[in-house]
Write an enzyme that holds these catalytic residues in place. Structure first.
Site, PDB file in Angstrom:
ATOM      1  CE  LYS A   1      -3.418  -2.664   0.103  1.00  0.00           C
ATOM      2  NZ  LYS A   1      -4.116  -3.371   0.906  1.00  0.00           N
TER       3      LYS A   1
HETATM    4  C1  LIG Z   1      -4.837  -4.191   1.682  1.00  0.00           C
HETATM    5  C2  LIG Z   1      -6.640  -4.474   1.540  1.00  0.00           C
HETATM    6  C3  LIG Z   1      -7.261  -4.822   2.990  1.00  0.00           C
HETATM    7  C4  LIG Z   1      -6.829  -5.408   4.092  1.00  0.00           C
HETATM    8  O1  LIG Z   1      -5.635  -4.767   4.709  1.00  0.00           O
HETATM    9  P1  LIG Z   1      -4.561  -5.678   5.479  1.00  0.00           P
HETATM   10  O2  LIG Z   1      -3.710  -4.406   6.055  1.00  0.00           O
HETATM   11  O3  LIG Z   1      -3.912  -6.491   4.409  1.00  0.00           O
HETATM   12  O4  LIG Z   1      -5.340  -6.284   6.420  1.00  0.00           O
HETATM   13  C5  LIG Z   1      -8.595  -4.681   2.884  1.00  0.00           C
HETATM   14  N1  LIG Z   1      -9.396  -3.997   1.561  1.00  0.00           N
HETATM   15  C6  LIG Z   1      -8.877  -3.790   0.792  1.00  0.00           C
HETATM   16  C7  LIG Z   1      -9.656  -3.312  -0.572  1.00  0.00           C
HETATM   17  C8  LIG Z   1      -7.357  -4.007   0.674  1.00  0.00           C
HETATM   18  O5  LIG Z   1      -6.825  -3.906  -0.578  1.00  0.00           O
END
Ligand SMILES: *Cc1c(COP(=O)(O)O)cnc(C)c1O
Length: 402
Positions: A201
């Site tokens: 991210k």
């Molecule tokens: C990455 C992601 C999550 C979850 O985040 P984590 O930190 O991996 O638990 C939830 N929703 C979307 C759309 C994502 O891309």
């Protein structure tokens, strides 16, 4: 101690074509300042529940223009906390787009609610407000908007629907930190907005997440929720010189450490720059793929500033002479780390068996799923990396096209 044997170097020219290092679809950026920030915390008194947590919460909240930020252990915990703060419980329905990561729907099940899948718009693959309206029932308690790929949803339309029906608007903004809609920042567009700090991210803390909100009561509820439902945290008790605490809600241990928050704070200082780089890469892709029949980037609304977590293209098999799976294999073989985001949630075996979902429920998302590919998109890509992706996509289209 044994040393790992070194992999023997391939003799030059021994394997025909030289293999270049693959370009992944996403990758974190870690700099020396990040490492210094982390090691400084490791020498301090607070490894968790300390001053870096509040500082990171303030930095993210300030960046997005939200009054409150609550840091948690990952983006999924952030979704869980948001659903809890929205008061979702058994019998309540939450409308969730079919085109998203499973966590956007799973968090509703954690609290005993029912995710109701709504279809997406064919151009952007974002939650379709008309489909939301069609799925609203007297049991609907919230709408979960997902800013797929980094493009904010149509929040004016979703807000109007939510207000008219008195339901909570939650934004899963795991893809869209730094995005904007009609001049307003992601983080201020919904009642509760969640972020993820997974390494793929925009900002990473290894694992981590945050919910931002303008509601002090919900913020307080989420602070308790991440700490077993206890009304004070260890630092507040230390400051007041008391041992007394009470558990007032059923919560979890969803705390984020100071070590992670120090990394996150250091990363936040580069966020504006890395968003700029993502947008520059997207502009180059847009320009290159406009000239390639059979490769269609997702539609971007003129109302948004896109945060480009992903760069998604749709392949037209008729014009490409091959389907998505063949293109996926070919590009992977050539060192381009393409990926597929996502299998529509209602098609996962768990949802099919538990909730009776299946093909035909969200035809736009299902058709898109067959054709989508995510191309490499991360700020540390060099211009040469970007050109290599463009060249390989062009080469594939030229070789296979009619
Ligand atoms: C990455 C992601 C999550 C979850 O985040 P984590 O930190 O991996 O638990 C939830 N929703 C979307 C759309 C994502 O891309």
């Amino acid at each position: 101690m044994t040393r790992k044997p070194r992999r023997p170097r391939r003799a030059p020219g021994s394997s025909g074509q030289r293999r270049r290092k693959p370009i992944p679809y996403a990758h974190q950026s870690i700099e020396a300042a990040d490492i210094r920030a982390v090691t400084a915390v490791m020498r301090s008194d607070w490894l968790t529940t300390g001053p870096k947590v509040a500082a990171f919460e303030e930095a993210v909240a300030a960046f997005v223009g939200a009054p409150f930020g609550v840091a948690v252990s990952n983006g999924t915990a952030a979704l869980h906390a948001a659903v809890h703060a929205a008061g979702i419980g058994p019998g309540d329905e939450v409308i969730v787009p079919a085109m998203t990561f499973a966590a956007s729907a799973n968090c509703v099940l954690y609290e005993g609610g029912t995710p109701v899948f709504a279809d997406v718009l064919p151009g952007s693959l974002l939650l379709d407000p008309a489909q939301v309206e069609a799925k609203l029932t007297p049991r609907t308690k919230a709408v979960m908007a997902v800013d797929y790929a980094g493009q904010p949803c149509d929040y004016d339309a979703l807000r109007a629907l939510a207000d008219r029906r008195g339901v909570v608007l939650i934004a899963d903004a795991a893809h869209s930190l730094g995005g904007e809609y009609r001049g307003r920042k992601v983080g201020t567009l919904a009642d509760l907005t969640t972020f993820s700090f997974h390494p793929v991210k925009h900002v990473t803390t290894g694992e981590g997440g945050m919910v931002v909100t303008n509601d002090p009561t919900r913020a307080e509820r989420m602070r308790q929720f991440r700490n077993h439902g206890i009304s004070t945290d260890a630092r507040a008790r230390a400051e007041r010189g008391t041992w007394f605490y009470e558990m007032v809600d059923l919560g979890y241990n969803y705390r984020l450490t100071d070590i992670q928050c120090a990394l996150g704070l250091s990363q936040m200082s580069r966020l504006a720059k890395s968003l700029k780089r993502r947008r520059a890469i997207a502009r180059r892709y847009d320009e290159a793929f406009a000239a390639i029949p059979g490769i269609e980037p997702l539609a971007v609304s003129p109302d948004v500033v896109h945060a480009y977590h992903l760069y998604v293209v749709r392949l037209d098999p008729a014009r490409m002479g091959m389907d998505r799976d063949a293109a996926f294999r070919l590009l992977r073989e050539r060192g381009i780390g393409v990926n597929v985001h996502y299998i529509p949630v209602h098609l996962h075996p768990y949802y099919r068996t538990r909730m009776g979902t299946g093909p035909g429920m969200c035809p736009v998302a299902e058709a898109a799923y067959e054709r989508i590919l995510s191309l490499p998109m991360f700020p540390a890509m060099t211009d040469a990396d970007v050109e290599r992706v463009v060249d390989e996509v062009e080469r594939m289209a030229r070789a296979q096209g009619p």
